[in-house]
Write a protein that holds these residues in place. Structure first.
Motif, PDB file in Angstrom:
ATOM      1  N   VAL A 208      38.060 122.012 -32.437  1.00  0.00           N
ATOM      2  CA  VAL A 208      38.964 122.709 -32.314  1.00  0.00           C
ATOM      3  C   VAL A 208      39.284 124.307 -32.593  1.00  0.00           C
TER       4      VAL A 208
ATOM      5  N   VAL B 136      38.770 115.178 -28.456  1.00  0.00           N
ATOM      6  CA  VAL B 136      39.858 116.463 -28.481  1.00  0.00           C
ATOM      7  C   VAL B 136      40.443 116.722 -26.929  1.00  0.00           C
TER       8      VAL B 136
ATOM      9  N   SER C   9      44.214 116.457 -26.472  1.00  0.00           N
ATOM     10  CA  SER C   9      45.193 117.522 -25.949  1.00  0.00           C
ATOM     11  C   SER C   9      45.743 117.298 -24.716  1.00  0.00           C
TER      12      SER C   9
ATOM     13  N   VAL D 240      46.592 126.236 -30.498  1.00  0.00           N
ATOM     14  CA  VAL D 240      45.391 125.702 -30.930  1.00  0.00           C
ATOM     15  C   VAL D 240      45.635 125.497 -32.530  1.00  0.00           C
TER      16      VAL D 240
ATOM     17  N   LEU E 277      42.769 123.743 -24.707  1.00  0.00           N
ATOM     18  CA  LEU E 277      41.893 122.677 -25.249  1.00  0.00           C
ATOM     19  C   LEU E 277      41.292 121.825 -24.599  1.00  0.00           C
TER      20      LEU E 277
END
Length: 334
Positions: free
Chosen positions: A51, A194, A198, A28, A186
């Motif tokens: 994140v 996001v 991901s 991450v 994620l």
């Protein structure tokens, strides 16, 4: 099994827990600038906070596994601990500095409302994630390969010796494996832009991680020997994770990457046993489970301590993951 063997297995389990849990938050951290991007500065900052918040409640707890693993090595195998930490002094110092910088960055990033201030701390987060992820692969590859260990138990390998091609491939393997692990995490833990990014990163990182992992394990099997079952499970689980990513099954995909990391670590420790640190000078100077272990009384006391406290630590961490199980979105950081 005798107590030295029991504690070798216990230390392998602790390192496995560390790589599985810390592995995804290293991933991450490495992906922060990749997933937190966009033309709109407000959206870019929101996505970066998404994140970071995805691992915010758990990243420091994951590092407890490292402290416990190193502490167990010190107590159960002092000769192994001394030779490893002295022989890999500079790489491990870099790991410690990187982890300190990373932890400070998580705490201080949001203290000042200034894009340049946050950008500097973002660099610290990325660096503090890449450096340990790479160095742990280098260190454990060298532990499998062996070091210049003399009869006095002193490692004389230089930094150049440690950066051999096999070890560098080990570092690349852990970096790519953790990037995939983090991207899948994620995709499971977030929603919105996001989450979509991901998934895209996981689709691209999957083949790279698979090639690196398979190449490293094949090299290990050819030169040093590796247990077939955990090595095969690791590769198969990583392949399954990639297929599950394509099918958008984030939960099962994350479970598969966790199995891949765990089996990879088991393969590393399995290729060592009963040696804990091979000597390139003379096999007679190898540190073994028997020769590096503490006295039976010490191991007995440690066994009682571990039996009482380890389940409590696992139960508490499992509870914390359950409490913070919900997805993180832009709405939570607005």
């Amino acid at each position: 099994m005798d107590l030295p063997t029991v504690w070798f297995v216990a230390i392998a389990v602790l390192w496995t827990g560390y790589f599985v849990l810390e592995g995804f938050d290293f991933g991450v951290g490495m992906l922060l600038p990749v997933l937190g991007r966009g033309d709109d500065p407000a959206h870019r900052e929101s996505d970066r906070r998404v994140v970071i918040n995805a691992i915010g409640p758990v990243w420091d707890g994951n590092e407890v596994w490292l402290i416990t693993a190193v502490g167990a090595m010190f107590a159960a195998f002092p000769a192994w601990y001394a030779a490893t930490l002295s022989g890999f002094y500079l790489p491990l110092l870099l790991v410690i500095l990187a982890l300190i910088g990373r932890g400070v960055a998580f705490e201080y990033r949001g203290k000042v409302d200034d894009p340049r201030w946050r950008a500097r701390w973002d660099v610290a987060i990325v660096t503090g994630s890449v450096v340990p992820a790479f160095i742990w692969g280098v260190v454990f590859a060298n532990i499998v390969r062996g070091v210049e260990l003399g009869p006095d138990g002193v490692v004389t390998s230089s930094l150049v010796d440690l950066l051999n091609p096999y070890a560098l491939l080990g570092g690349i393997t852990t970096v790519t494996l953790f990037v995939l692990h983090g991207a899948v995490f994620l995709a499971l833990k977030t929603d919105g832009p996001v989450r979509h990014r991901s998934r895209a990163v996981a689709r691209r990182a999957g083949p790279v991680a698979l090639v690196a992992l398979a190449g490293f394990l094949l090299w290990t099997a050819d030169q040093h020997g590796v247990p077939v079952i955990p090595a095969a499970v690791s590769v198969a689980a990583l392949l399954a994770a990639f297929v599950l990513v394509l099918r958008r099954r984030e939960g099962w995909s994350f479970a598969a990457t966790a199995v891949a990391v765990a089996a990879f670590t088991a393969a590393i420790f399995g290729s060592l046993f009963p040696v804990v640190l091979p000597s390139l000078v003379d096999p007679a100077f190898d540190l073994t489970v028997a020769s590096a272990a503490s006295a039976p009384y010490t191991l007995g006391v440690l066994s009682w301590i571990g039996a009482v406290f380890l389940p409590l630590v696992i139960a508490y961490q499992a509870w914390s993951y359950w409490v913070f199980r919900r997805r993180v979105t832009r709405a939570h950081v607005a």
